[in-house]
Design a protein around this motif. Structure first.
Motif, PDB file in Angstrom:
ATOM      1  N   UNK A  89      -8.734  11.434  -1.409  1.00  0.00           N
ATOM      2  CA  UNK A  89      -8.761  10.249  -0.552  1.00  0.00           C
ATOM      3  C   UNK A  89      -9.633   9.147  -1.154  1.00  0.00           C
ATOM      4  N   UNK A  90     -10.782   9.527  -1.682  1.00  0.00           N
ATOM      5  CA  UNK A  90     -11.702   8.569  -2.297  1.00  0.00           C
ATOM      6  C   UNK A  90     -11.034   7.873  -3.490  1.00  0.00           C
ATOM      7  N   UNK A  91     -10.368   8.665  -4.330  1.00  0.00           N
ATOM      8  CA  UNK A  91      -9.685   8.081  -5.495  1.00  0.00           C
ATOM      9  C   UNK A  91      -8.617   7.084  -5.061  1.00  0.00           C
ATOM     10  N   UNK A  92      -7.911   7.406  -3.978  1.00  0.00           N
ATOM     11  CA  UNK A  92      -6.895   6.484  -3.462  1.00  0.00           C
ATOM     12  C   UNK A  92      -7.543   5.185  -2.998  1.00  0.00           C
ATOM     13  N   UNK A  93      -8.657   5.294  -2.303  1.00  0.00           N
ATOM     14  CA  UNK A  93      -9.358   4.094  -1.823  1.00  0.00           C
ATOM     15  C   UNK A  93      -9.852   3.242  -2.986  1.00  0.00           C
ATOM     16  N   UNK A  94     -10.335   3.878  -4.017  1.00  0.00           N
ATOM     17  CA  UNK A  94     -10.836   3.146  -5.186  1.00  0.00           C
ATOM     18  C   UNK A  94      -9.704   2.472  -5.964  1.00  0.00           C
ATOM     19  N   UNK A  95      -8.506   3.039  -5.923  1.00  0.00           N
ATOM     20  CA  UNK A  95      -7.387   2.529  -6.714  1.00  0.00           C
ATOM     21  C   UNK A  95      -6.633   1.388  -6.037  1.00  0.00           C
ATOM     22  N   UNK A  96      -6.811   1.227  -4.744  1.00  0.00           N
ATOM     23  CA  UNK A  96      -6.018   0.254  -3.992  1.00  0.00           C
ATOM     24  C   UNK A  96      -6.828  -1.004  -3.682  1.00  0.00           C
ATOM     25  N   UNK A  99     -18.084   7.613   3.626  1.00  0.00           N
ATOM     26  CA  UNK A  99     -16.937   6.885   3.075  1.00  0.00           C
ATOM     27  C   UNK A  99     -15.950   6.420   4.140  1.00  0.00           C
ATOM     28  N   UNK A 100     -16.272   6.623   5.394  1.00  0.00           N
ATOM     29  CA  UNK A 100     -15.365   6.261   6.486  1.00  0.00           C
ATOM     30  C   UNK A 100     -14.924   4.794   6.409  1.00  0.00           C
ATOM     31  N   UNK A 101     -15.836   3.908   6.013  1.00  0.00           N
ATOM     32  CA  UNK A 101     -15.525   2.478   5.969  1.00  0.00           C
ATOM     33  C   UNK A 101     -14.568   2.104   4.827  1.00  0.00           C
ATOM     34  N   UNK A 102     -14.264   3.049   3.966  1.00  0.00           N
ATOM     35  CA  UNK A 102     -13.315   2.791   2.865  1.00  0.00           C
ATOM     36  C   UNK A 102     -11.867   2.905   3.333  1.00  0.00           C
TER      37      UNK A 102
END
Length: 106
Positions: free
Chosen positions: A69-76, A98-101
């Motif tokens: 999930x974190x990687x997806x947030x960083x990539x978008x 990381x909820x705010x991501x």
């Protein structure tokens, strides 16, 4: 990507027609290692499009699933939309800071 659900305790499927993932079962480090390359390829191929992740069928998630999930947030360019987030997953997102991501949607 189609996954034979009989062989695994959890996983991630990619909707080939939309920028949407569906996570199910126990999303752990074993799932992460099995799907990470495919999910990364999907993120690169849909870089500018918003991502929706359906979590309604997730029964457990650990740091491996959180990493996906974190990687997806960083990539978008926009925060991924998490749909049907179970309480246990929401607790982990909050505890990890990381909820705010993400955008949380029922």
């Amino acid at each position: 990507m189609t996954v034979n659900t009989e062989d695994f305790h959890g996983g991630v499927s990619i909707d080939p027609d939309r920028v949407r993932w569906a996570m199910w079962g126990e999303v752990d480090a074993a799932v992460q290692s099995r799907v990470e390359a495919d999910l990364g390829e999907h993120l690169r191929a849909t870089a500018d499009e918003p991502l929706t992740v359906d979590l309604s069928e997730v029964t457990f998630i650990d740091s491996g699933g959180l990493r996906l999930l974190y990687d997806a947030a960083e990539a978008k360019p926009t925060p991924p939309v998490l749909v049907g987030t179970p309480g246990k997953v929401l607790d982990l997102l909050r505890l990890s800071g990381v909820e705010t991501m993400f955008v949380l949607q029922d």
